[in-house]
Scaffold this motif. Structure first.
Motif, PDB file in Angstrom:
ATOM      1  N   VAL A  43      49.630  24.363  50.065  1.00 16.51           N
ATOM      2  CA  VAL A  43      50.509  24.552  49.130  1.00 16.51           C
ATOM      3  C   VAL A  43      51.667  23.613  49.160  1.00 16.51           C
ATOM      4  O   VAL A  43      52.562  23.890  48.567  1.00 16.51           O
ATOM      5  CB  VAL A  43      50.682  25.905  48.769  1.00 16.51           C
ATOM      6  N   ILE A 103      49.526  19.796  46.344  1.00 14.86           N
ATOM      7  CA  ILE A 103      49.593  20.137  45.090  1.00 14.86           C
ATOM      8  C   ILE A 103      50.209  19.009  44.087  1.00 14.86           C
ATOM      9  O   ILE A 103      50.093  19.150  43.035  1.00 14.86           O
ATOM     10  CB  ILE A 103      50.340  21.553  44.776  1.00 14.86           C
ATOM     11  N   ALA A 160      47.918  27.982  43.999  1.00 16.13           N
ATOM     12  CA  ALA A 160      49.140  27.338  43.702  1.00 16.13           C
ATOM     13  C   ALA A 160      48.768  26.225  42.588  1.00 16.13           C
ATOM     14  O   ALA A 160      48.348  25.092  43.221  1.00 16.13           O
ATOM     15  CB  ALA A 160      50.064  27.297  44.652  1.00 16.13           C
ATOM     16  N   GLY A 161      49.581  26.076  41.712  1.00 16.61           N
ATOM     17  CA  GLY A 161      49.535  24.708  40.874  1.00 16.61           C
ATOM     18  C   GLY A 161      50.813  24.421  40.186  1.00 16.61           C
ATOM     19  O   GLY A 161      51.734  25.431  39.864  1.00 16.61           O
ATOM     20  N   HIS A 162      51.122  23.433  39.743  1.00 18.64           N
ATOM     21  CA  HIS A 162      52.515  23.156  38.921  1.00 18.64           C
ATOM     22  C   HIS A 162      52.327  23.537  37.554  1.00 18.64           C
ATOM     23  O   HIS A 162      51.335  23.447  36.885  1.00 18.64           O
ATOM     24  CB  HIS A 162      52.651  21.652  39.103  1.00 18.64           C
ATOM     25  N   ASN A 213      55.159  22.436  35.271  1.00 16.48           N
ATOM     26  CA  ASN A 213      55.767  21.614  34.263  1.00 16.48           C
ATOM     27  C   ASN A 213      55.770  19.968  34.969  1.00 16.48           C
ATOM     28  O   ASN A 213      56.075  19.119  34.199  1.00 16.48           O
ATOM     29  CB  ASN A 213      57.249  21.766  34.075  1.00 16.48           C
ATOM     30  N   THR A 214      55.422  19.938  36.169  1.00 16.96           N
ATOM     31  CA  THR A 214      55.439  18.552  36.626  1.00 16.96           C
ATOM     32  C   THR A 214      54.140  18.289  37.213  1.00 16.96           C
ATOM     33  O   THR A 214      53.129  18.966  37.415  1.00 16.96           O
ATOM     34  CB  THR A 214      56.454  18.657  37.989  1.00 16.96           C
ATOM     35  N   THR A 248      49.172  31.328  40.995  1.00 17.09           N
ATOM     36  CA  THR A 248      50.722  31.294  40.943  1.00 17.09           C
ATOM     37  C   THR A 248      51.188  30.026  40.619  1.00 17.09           C
ATOM     38  O   THR A 248      50.610  28.990  40.913  1.00 17.09           O
ATOM     39  CB  THR A 248      51.205  31.623  42.575  1.00 17.09           C
ATOM     40  N   THR A 249      52.245  30.203  39.833  1.00 12.57           N
ATOM     41  CA  THR A 249      52.959  28.884  39.366  1.00 12.57           C
ATOM     42  C   THR A 249      54.219  29.361  38.924  1.00 12.57           C
ATOM     43  O   THR A 249      54.827  30.702  38.967  1.00 12.57           O
ATOM     44  CB  THR A 249      52.050  28.338  37.917  1.00 12.57           C
ATOM     45  N   CYS A 250      55.202  28.206  38.311  1.00 11.14           N
ATOM     46  CA  CYS A 250      56.728  28.446  38.209  1.00 11.14           C
ATOM     47  C   CYS A 250      56.882  29.275  36.834  1.00 11.14           C
ATOM     48  O   CYS A 250      56.013  29.397  35.833  1.00 11.14           O
ATOM     49  CB  CYS A 250      57.199  27.117  37.892  1.00 11.14           C
ATOM     50  N   PHE A 306      59.902  25.121  32.679  1.00 12.49           N
ATOM     51  CA  PHE A 306      61.032  24.585  32.950  1.00 12.49           C
ATOM     52  C   PHE A 306      62.141  25.226  33.973  1.00 12.49           C
ATOM     53  O   PHE A 306      63.392  24.891  33.790  1.00 12.49           O
ATOM     54  CB  PHE A 306      61.738  24.010  31.658  1.00 12.49           C
ATOM     55  N   ASN A 320      62.600  27.480  37.812  1.00 12.66           N
ATOM     56  CA  ASN A 320      61.380  27.954  39.101  1.00 12.66           C
ATOM     57  C   ASN A 320      62.227  29.460  39.469  1.00 12.66           C
ATOM     58  O   ASN A 320      62.099  29.459  40.488  1.00 12.66           O
ATOM     59  CB  ASN A 320      61.632  27.062  40.007  1.00 12.66           C
ATOM     60  N   ARG A 363      57.984  33.538  39.336  1.00 11.21           N
ATOM     61  CA  ARG A 363      56.634  33.014  39.400  1.00 11.21           C
ATOM     62  C   ARG A 363      55.991  33.757  38.705  1.00 11.21           C
ATOM     63  O   ARG A 363      55.776  35.226  38.348  1.00 11.21           O
ATOM     64  CB  ARG A 363      56.109  33.343  40.809  1.00 11.21           C
ATOM     65  N   PRO A 390      64.324  21.659  42.065  1.00 11.21           N
ATOM     66  CA  PRO A 390      63.571  23.101  42.172  1.00 11.21           C
ATOM     67  C   PRO A 390      62.243  23.148  41.380  1.00 11.21           C
ATOM     68  O   PRO A 390      61.453  23.991  41.616  1.00 11.21           O
ATOM     69  CB  PRO A 390      64.579  24.190  41.508  1.00 11.21           C
ATOM     70  N   LEU A 391      62.156  22.387  40.037  1.00  6.75           N
ATOM     71  CA  LEU A 391      60.877  22.477  39.506  1.00  6.75           C
ATOM     72  C   LEU A 391      59.719  22.167  40.093  1.00  6.75           C
ATOM     73  O   LEU A 391      58.669  22.953  39.580  1.00  6.75           O
ATOM     74  CB  LEU A 391      60.953  21.383  38.256  1.00  6.75           C
ATOM     75  N   ASP A 431      58.784  23.277  42.742  1.00  6.41           N
ATOM     76  CA  ASP A 431      58.416  24.434  43.889  1.00  6.41           C
ATOM     77  C   ASP A 431      57.842  25.578  43.109  1.00  6.41           C
ATOM     78  O   ASP A 431      58.426  26.260  42.277  1.00  6.41           O
ATOM     79  CB  ASP A 431      59.673  24.774  44.542  1.00  6.41           C
ATOM     80  N   VAL A 432      56.665  25.561  43.447  1.00  3.26           N
ATOM     81  CA  VAL A 432      55.781  26.734  42.447  1.00  3.26           C
ATOM     82  C   VAL A 432      55.274  27.811  43.481  1.00  3.26           C
ATOM     83  O   VAL A 432      54.536  28.815  42.956  1.00  3.26           O
ATOM     84  CB  VAL A 432      54.615  26.219  41.901  1.00  3.26           C
ATOM     85  N   THR A 433      55.521  27.770  44.894  1.00  2.00           N
ATOM     86  CA  THR A 433      54.745  28.524  45.742  1.00  2.00           C
ATOM     87  C   THR A 433      55.559  29.791  45.742  1.00  2.00           C
ATOM     88  O   THR A 433      56.877  30.172  45.640  1.00  2.00           O
ATOM     89  CB  THR A 433      54.404  28.024  47.023  1.00  2.00           C
ATOM     90  N   LEU A 434      55.030  30.928  46.485  1.00  5.71           N
ATOM     91  CA  LEU A 434      55.799  32.126  46.913  1.00  5.71           C
ATOM     92  C   LEU A 434      56.157  31.994  48.475  1.00  5.71           C
ATOM     93  O   LEU A 434      55.132  31.676  49.231  1.00  5.71           O
ATOM     94  CB  LEU A 434      54.918  33.326  46.545  1.00  5.71           C
TER      95      LEU A 434
END
Lengths: 294, 54
Positions: free
Chosen positions: A150, A155, A178-180, A182-183, A246-248, A252, A254, A257, B45-46, B48-51
């Motif tokens: 991840v 990713i 896990a995936g994005h 917004n980006t 899981t994602t942000c 827009f 973070n 989650r 920070p955008l 960063d999607v993980t825990l």
């Protein structure tokens, strides 16, 4: 009033004209400094906007093309669809795998047998695709290649990544992805449109693992318990498989989650009938029967 | 600053200076998109999607 200069004046005359213009526009030093300072501020603002454009849009171009390449590669190397057998011709030698004799790794409470993911477990290299996840709710053609890991290497290239310290689809526990949002092609940009009960399919060369969405959660980035084998209980021992996206969250940002848990409900071995949701993905029907074969 | 750049530093008649300006702007934007922003995004920070524990 000076008479207008001829358009094609010689250079000497032109520089005189320029000098006159400068003369006319001479401003006090303070105004010049303030003007320059203003231009710097405007430049910084434009740079900031450009960075947002880059982050939200530009990163998606490359990631989307990576995703498409990965998908093509996953499809290209798919095992061939087993030959259609009428069942009583007596020779099964060249008929490919029989859907009835796959290797069972564990059995659900209702008796559903979950096949082993030997091939998937071997695809842990950074260039390898473990499988592809399909969520019809996120789009008819929504397909996310799964990479092992991840970090950005996995990713940022479209698709989703598998948390290495979580479990595999062929064992009780948590298969967390896990995936994005917004980006980088925003693979899970619409994750929040998933509804309880929606199917999610993990297609691999081992078979299709079928999940159903059970729960939506918003947690803080350090609440890693959602990755536990049993997400709600760190002490419990898992009895069945769970898939976690899981994602942000929010969009827009973070700060948090967004989590969706899905529970395994079925396994479709190679050679069996493909789920109706997936038959429009032609390569899948080459590996699985599209239904009504024979 | 930019007015001075346009008037004094760029050579040629007006239309050449306009073309030069567009080309230079495109080059700057491309450089930012391909090199500067990817480097900068490590601090954003955008993505960063993980825990993780922390």
């Amino acid at each position: 009033m000076t008479p207008p200069l001829p358009r094609h004046a010689d250079p000497a005359q032109r520089s005189v004209a320029a000098a006159t213009r400068r003369q006319r526009r001479r401003r006090p030093l303070g105004a010049k400094i303030m003007g320059g300072f203003g231009e710097i501020l405007i430049t910084l603002g434009v740079l900031g906007l450009l960075f947002v454009v880059w982050e939200l849009w530009w990163t998606g171009i490359e990631a989307e093309s990576d995703r498409q390449d990965s998908l093509d590669e996953f499809y290209a190397n798919m095992p061939a669809r087993p030959a259609v057998s009428d069942g009583d011709d007596g020779d099964n030698d060249d008929d490919g795998p029989n859907p009835a004799d796959f290797e069972v790794c564990y059995t659900l409470d209702d008796g559903t047998e979950i096949g082993c993911a030997d091939h998937m477990r071997a695809q842990t290299g950074s260039e390898q695709i473990m499988g592809t996840v399909y969520a019809p709710r996120l789009g008819e053609n929504w397909a996310a290649p799964i990479r092992y890991g991840v970090s950005a290497t996995q990713i940022d290239r479209g698709g989703v990544g598998h948390y290495p310290n979580t479990q595999w689809p062929d064992e009780p526990g948590n298969f967390a992805l896990a995936g994005h949002r917004n980006t980088n092609a925003s693979m899970l940009g619409n994750q929040d449109s998933l509804q309880i009960g929606d199917p999610i399919y993990v297609v691999s060369y081992d078979g299709i693992y079928v999940y159903e969405v059970r729960e939506r959660q918003v947690v803080l980035p350090n609440q890693t318990e959602v990755l536990n084998p049993v997400p709600s209980d760190s002490a419990a021992e898992a009895e069945f498989g769970v898939l976690t996206f899981t994602t942000c969250h929010p969009m827009f940002s973070n700060r948090e989650r967004l989590i969706h848990h899905a529970e395994i409900v079925d396994f479709v071995p190679i050679g069996a009938e493909a789920p109706a949701d997936l038959v429009h993905h032609e390569p899948i029907t080459q590996m699985f029967y599209a239904g009504g074969a024979g | 600053m930019y007015a001075w750049f346009f008037r004094e530093l760029l050579p040629g008649p007006l239309w050449v200076r306009i073309i030069l300006t567009v080309v230079l702007l495109a080059a700057v934007v491309y450089g930012l998109m391909e090199f500067v922003f990817p480097w900068l995004s490590e601090y954003s920070p955008l993505g960063d999607v993980t825990l993780e524990d922390g």
